[in-house]
Design a protein around this motif. Structure first.
Motif, PDB file in Angstrom:
ATOM      1  N   ARG A 181       1.044  -1.443   0.032  1.00  0.00           N
ATOM      2  CA  ARG A 181       0.295   0.377   0.487  1.00  0.00           C
ATOM      3  C   ARG A 181       1.009   1.036   0.306  1.00  0.00           C
ATOM      4  N   THR A 182       0.460   2.368  -0.573  1.00  0.00           N
ATOM      5  CA  THR A 182       1.163   3.265  -1.091  1.00  0.00           C
ATOM      6  C   THR A 182       0.140   4.419  -0.734  1.00  0.00           C
ATOM      7  N   LEU A 183       0.747   5.338   0.356  1.00  0.00           N
ATOM      8  CA  LEU A 183       0.161   6.036   0.893  1.00  0.00           C
ATOM      9  C   LEU A 183       1.201   7.181   0.800  1.00  0.00           C
ATOM     10  N   ALA A 184       0.116   8.488   1.608  1.00  0.00           N
ATOM     11  CA  ALA A 184       0.601   9.829   2.189  1.00  0.00           C
ATOM     12  C   ALA A 184       0.557  10.038   2.900  1.00  0.00           C
ATOM     13  N   ASP A 185       1.326  10.523   3.583  1.00  0.00           N
ATOM     14  CA  ASP A 185       1.360  11.233   5.306  1.00  0.00           C
ATOM     15  C   ASP A 185       0.863  13.202   5.155  1.00  0.00           C
ATOM     16  N   PRO A 186       0.163  13.103   6.510  1.00  0.00           N
ATOM     17  CA  PRO A 186      -0.770  14.032   6.046  1.00  0.00           C
ATOM     18  C   PRO A 186      -0.379  15.591   5.606  1.00  0.00           C
ATOM     19  N   VAL A 187       1.324  15.936   5.141  1.00  0.00           N
ATOM     20  CA  VAL A 187       1.634  16.458   4.226  1.00  0.00           C
ATOM     21  C   VAL A 187       2.240  16.591   2.909  1.00  0.00           C
ATOM     22  N   GLY A 188       1.800  14.832   2.649  1.00  0.00           N
ATOM     23  CA  GLY A 188       1.476  14.400   1.110  1.00  0.00           C
ATOM     24  C   GLY A 188       3.196  13.257   1.119  1.00  0.00           C
ATOM     25  N   HIS A 189       3.978  13.892   1.797  1.00  0.00           N
ATOM     26  CA  HIS A 189       5.142  12.785   1.897  1.00  0.00           C
ATOM     27  C   HIS A 189       4.509  11.103   1.974  1.00  0.00           C
ATOM     28  N   PRO A 190       5.404  10.446   0.570  1.00  0.00           N
ATOM     29  CA  PRO A 190       4.818   8.970   0.193  1.00  0.00           C
ATOM     30  C   PRO A 190       5.194   8.044   1.234  1.00  0.00           C
ATOM     31  N   PHE A 191       4.698   7.290   1.671  1.00  0.00           N
ATOM     32  CA  PHE A 191       5.387   5.942   2.252  1.00  0.00           C
ATOM     33  C   PHE A 191       4.246   4.641   1.919  1.00  0.00           C
ATOM     34  N   CYS A 192       5.114   3.330   1.811  1.00  0.00           N
ATOM     35  CA  CYS A 192       4.512   2.574   1.699  1.00  0.00           C
ATOM     36  C   CYS A 192       4.617   1.266   3.136  1.00  0.00           C
ATOM     37  N   LEU A 193       3.018   0.479   3.343  1.00  0.00           N
ATOM     38  CA  LEU A 193       3.382   0.203   3.834  1.00  0.00           C
ATOM     39  C   LEU A 193       3.078  -1.985   3.165  1.00  0.00           C
ATOM     40  N   VAL A 194       4.099  -2.737   3.475  1.00  0.00           N
ATOM     41  CA  VAL A 194       4.423  -4.130   2.440  1.00  0.00           C
ATOM     42  C   VAL A 194       4.210  -4.780   3.809  1.00  0.00           C
ATOM     43  N   ARG A 195       4.291  -5.797   3.595  1.00  0.00           N
ATOM     44  CA  ARG A 195       3.931  -7.514   4.383  1.00  0.00           C
ATOM     45  C   ARG A 195       5.366  -7.624   4.986  1.00  0.00           C
ATOM     46  N   ASP A 196       4.846  -8.464   6.703  1.00  0.00           N
ATOM     47  CA  ASP A 196       6.125  -8.470   7.026  1.00  0.00           C
ATOM     48  C   ASP A 196       6.739  -9.943   7.301  1.00  0.00           C
ATOM     49  N   TRP A 197       7.893  -9.578   6.078  1.00  0.00           N
ATOM     50  CA  TRP A 197       8.418 -11.012   5.921  1.00  0.00           C
ATOM     51  C   TRP A 197       8.708 -12.120   7.066  1.00  0.00           C
ATOM     52  N   SER A 198       8.695 -11.543   8.166  1.00  0.00           N
ATOM     53  CA  SER A 198       9.518 -11.895   9.122  1.00  0.00           C
ATOM     54  C   SER A 198       8.757 -12.736  10.099  1.00  0.00           C
ATOM     55  N   LEU A 199       7.055 -12.860   8.911  1.00  0.00           N
ATOM     56  CA  LEU A 199       6.131 -13.234  10.036  1.00  0.00           C
ATOM     57  C   LEU A 199       6.078 -14.545   8.879  1.00  0.00           C
ATOM     58  N   LEU A 200       6.679 -14.435   8.567  1.00  0.00           N
ATOM     59  CA  LEU A 200       6.007 -15.816   7.239  1.00  0.00           C
ATOM     60  C   LEU A 200       7.493 -16.971   7.268  1.00  0.00           C
ATOM     61  N   PRO A 201       6.295 -18.526   6.963  1.00  0.00           N
ATOM     62  CA  PRO A 201       7.274 -18.936   6.461  1.00  0.00           C
ATOM     63  C   PRO A 201       8.723 -18.987   5.901  1.00  0.00           C
ATOM     64  N   ASP A 202       9.827 -19.579   5.685  1.00  0.00           N
ATOM     65  CA  ASP A 202      11.102 -18.739   5.045  1.00  0.00           C
ATOM     66  C   ASP A 202      10.824 -19.588   3.530  1.00  0.00           C
ATOM     67  N   ASP A 203       9.715 -19.584   2.447  1.00  0.00           N
ATOM     68  CA  ASP A 203      10.277 -20.707   1.872  1.00  0.00           C
ATOM     69  C   ASP A 203      10.960 -20.654   0.657  1.00  0.00           C
ATOM     70  N   GLY A 204      12.096 -19.453   0.980  1.00  0.00           N
ATOM     71  CA  GLY A 204      13.475 -19.904  -0.640  1.00  0.00           C
ATOM     72  C   GLY A 204      13.073 -19.377  -1.471  1.00  0.00           C
ATOM     73  N   GLU A 205      11.470 -18.942  -1.312  1.00  0.00           N
ATOM     74  CA  GLU A 205      11.636 -17.493  -2.498  1.00  0.00           C
ATOM     75  C   GLU A 205      11.942 -16.008  -2.367  1.00  0.00           C
ATOM     76  N   ALA A 206      13.189 -15.616  -3.435  1.00  0.00           N
ATOM     77  CA  ALA A 206      13.240 -13.812  -2.955  1.00  0.00           C
ATOM     78  C   ALA A 206      12.167 -13.258  -4.173  1.00  0.00           C
ATOM     79  N   ALA A 207      12.254 -12.420  -3.954  1.00  0.00           N
ATOM     80  CA  ALA A 207      10.925 -11.549  -4.852  1.00  0.00           C
ATOM     81  C   ALA A 207      11.823 -10.991  -6.104  1.00  0.00           C
ATOM     82  N   GLY A 208      12.954 -11.013  -6.449  1.00  0.00           N
ATOM     83  CA  GLY A 208      13.550 -10.412  -7.733  1.00  0.00           C
ATOM     84  C   GLY A 208      15.376 -11.002  -7.936  1.00  0.00           C
TER      85      GLY A 208
END
Length: 134
Positions: free
Chosen positions: A107-134
């Motif tokens: 999720r890409t959002l903007a703070d109250p004055v317009g700076h963008p930030f992202c919410l990303v999945r916390d992969w550390s909470l998921l089992p490691d299946d050996g797959e990399a995103a890229g």
């Protein structure tokens, strides 16, 4: 919600060159396989020994910042790892954020004055299946 600051993302015209520049200064590994990030769109990553990551995001018509000229502002955004994207999105919207995009699996959002930030999945909470995103 307690999010973890996981990554700082910097816009640039040549992600590999900028990643190598910072690697020369602070060490780390450029484009280390990691399921949290992909480099398939031209981005590059720099993984530090601490686990922190810098991401260098390709911008075709990059215009560098001119300190302290606000007409050419600083260009970076923060990524926050959260356990539940929907719940975190609801919380930051209630705090005054604005949703910009939710089509990439994060999720890409903007703070109250317009700076963008992202919410990303916390992969550390998921089992490691050996797959990399890229």
């Amino acid at each position: 919600m307690k999010a973890k600051l996981e990554c700082v993302v910097l816009d640039c015209p040549d992600p590999i060159a900028l990643a190598e520049f910072y690697r020369s200064i602070i060490g780390g590994t450029v484009n280390q396989p990691d399921r949290r990030w992909t480099t398939e769109y031209g981005d590059a990553t720099l993984h530090l020994e601490s686990g922190f990551v810098l991401n260098f995001q390709l911008v075709e018509d990059y215009r560098p910042p001119r300190w302290p000229d606000p007409a050419f502002p600083q260009q970076f955004h923060l990524d926050f790892a959260v356990p539940d994207l929907d719940e975190a999105q609801e919380e930051v919207l209630a705090l005054g954020a604005t949703l910009l995009d939710d089509t990439q699996g994060w999720r890409t959002l903007a703070d109250p004055v317009g700076h963008p930030f992202c919410l990303v999945r916390d992969w550390s909470l998921l089992p490691d299946d050996g797959e990399a995103a890229g």
